[in-house]
Design a protein around this motif. Structure first.
Motif, PDB file in Angstrom:
ATOM      1  N   ILE A  16      39.720  39.169  37.148  1.00 22.38           N
ATOM      2  CA  ILE A  16      39.461  39.078  35.713  1.00 22.38           C
ATOM      3  C   ILE A  16      38.595  40.265  35.300  1.00 22.38           C
ATOM      4  O   ILE A  16      37.370  40.216  35.305  1.00 22.38           O
ATOM      5  CB  ILE A  16      38.788  37.736  35.360  1.00 22.38           C
ATOM      6  CG1 ILE A  16      39.624  36.571  35.895  1.00 22.38           C
ATOM      7  CG2 ILE A  16      38.628  37.612  33.850  1.00 22.38           C
ATOM      8  CD1 ILE A  16      38.967  35.215  35.741  1.00 22.38           C
ATOM      9  N   ASN A  18      36.553  31.451  38.631  1.00 20.41           N
ATOM     10  CA  ASN A  18      37.913  30.933  38.589  1.00 20.41           C
ATOM     11  C   ASN A  18      37.930  29.486  38.108  1.00 20.41           C
ATOM     12  O   ASN A  18      37.243  28.633  38.660  1.00 20.41           O
ATOM     13  CB  ASN A  18      38.539  31.017  39.988  1.00 20.41           C
ATOM     14  CG  ASN A  18      39.921  31.615  39.952  1.00 20.41           C
ATOM     15  OD1 ASN A  18      40.353  32.147  38.939  1.00 20.41           O
ATOM     16  ND2 ASN A  18      40.643  31.519  41.054  1.00 20.41           N
ATOM     17  N   SER A  72      37.035  39.736  41.898  1.00 16.68           N
ATOM     18  CA  SER A  72      37.713  39.040  40.812  1.00 16.68           C
ATOM     19  C   SER A  72      38.927  39.835  40.354  1.00 16.68           C
ATOM     20  O   SER A  72      38.989  41.051  40.519  1.00 16.68           O
ATOM     21  CB  SER A  72      36.769  38.833  39.626  1.00 16.68           C
ATOM     22  OG  SER A  72      37.413  38.130  38.579  1.00 16.68           O
TER      23      SER A  72
END
Length: 307
Positions: free
Chosen positions: A193, A162, A191
């Motif tokens: 992402i 992050n 995460s």
């Protein structure tokens, strides 16, 4: 079949009348990198807090290294390293001083682990530089060094990339791969992402509104989603000749702007990049991508846009 490092049984947590985790059934095999995917607020951090002992379940249970009693879990947690909500660093201390402080807090005997751990994460040459002057990538590596004190067998990392710039992301990704392959450390990486987790994880768990929707291996995910290597080079025509000749594949598509989508070798991108550079080509862009990866995740959580 590999032994499970972590196994949960209807693990649940309720906050203020709302289920933050709802009957989660998860299994993480020894040696795997488990990508824990979900929107912010989906329940990832709550799950990690329960496993690490920072909160207690409302219902259900879990095993860590085969232990599920209160005393057994206390002992099992000594075999894990964590980064939760960012690494806890002392900004006015050097990397070595930070590790020494955490070594004392953890009660780890002997100072020899400090230099060894700094070398492992590539911070052995930072000298008297204070942590406050580190780049974000260096701070994250120092956080990893702290988590690695005591030679843990299991790393639990909450959003480890992050805020990092692209180079910092690559540094952390390569370091995590090295720790997994060379030191056989099992990992749970939380995460939101998805594209970055896809470059790391061997297994996935998708969580939404506290419910674990699906667990699947990287192979199963790749079968569900069309994966390819996105390649941009200075000489596209030469690149296609190399792909056909050196790598013996015709599984690629040349786009109008000259970029190449290579559908073969998605599991060994290093071989492709080395072959192209060895032939004198300049790689301008090179990254694994999935045409339907984000769409698959969005569909699994019911079309909700994740953040």
């Amino acid at each position: 079949m590999k032994a499970s490092i972590l196994k949960t049984d209807h693990l649940s947590k309720k906050y203020h009348g709302k289920m933050a985790l709802d009957k989660v059934e998860m299994s993480i095999a020894k040696g795997s990198i488990y990508g824990f995917i979900g929107q912010n607020g989906a329940g990832k951090s709550t799950f990690i807090r329960l496993i690490t002992g920072l909160a207690s379940p409302t219902a259900g249970s879990f095993e860590l290294f085969g232990q599920n009693s209160e005393q057994g879990l206390i002992q099992a947690r000594k075999r894990i390293g964590t980064i939760i909500e960012g690494p806890a660093l002392y900004p006015h201390m050097t990397a070595a001083e930070n590790l020494e402080a955490h070594r004392l807090l953890k009660g780890i005997p002997g100072k020899e682990c400090i230099e060894k751990t700094l070398k492992l994460v590539g911070l052995q040459d930072t000298g008297r530089k204070k942590a406050k002057n580190f780049s974000l990538g260096m701070k994250q590596r120092l956080g990893l060094a702290i988590a690695l004190l005591g030679d843990p067998e299991f790393l639990i990392l909450d959003e480890p990339i992050n805020g990092l710039d692209p180079m910092g992301v690559i540094e952390i990704r390569e370091l995590l791969k090295k720790l997994n392959k060379e030191h056989e450390i099992t990992m749970l990486i939380s995460s939101h992402i998805l594209s970055e987790l896809h470059l790391l994880a061997t297994h996935y768990g998708i969580i939404h509104e506290g419910k674990l929707l699906e667990q699947l291996s990287a192979k199963e995910l790749n079968e569900k989603c069309q994966q390819y290597l996105h390649i941009k080079v200075d000489q596209p025509n030469k690149a296609t000749t190399v792909l056909e000749g050196q790598l013996e594949t015709s599984e690629f598509e040349v786009m109008a702007d000259g970029t190449i989508k290579l559908f073969a070798y998605t599991d060994s991108p290093g071989k492709v990049s080395k072959t192209l550079t060895d032939e004198g080509l300049i790689l301008e862009q090179f990254m694994p991508m999935g045409e339907e990866l984000e769409a698959y995740f969005t569909n699994r959580i019911g079309g909700v846009q994740h953040g």
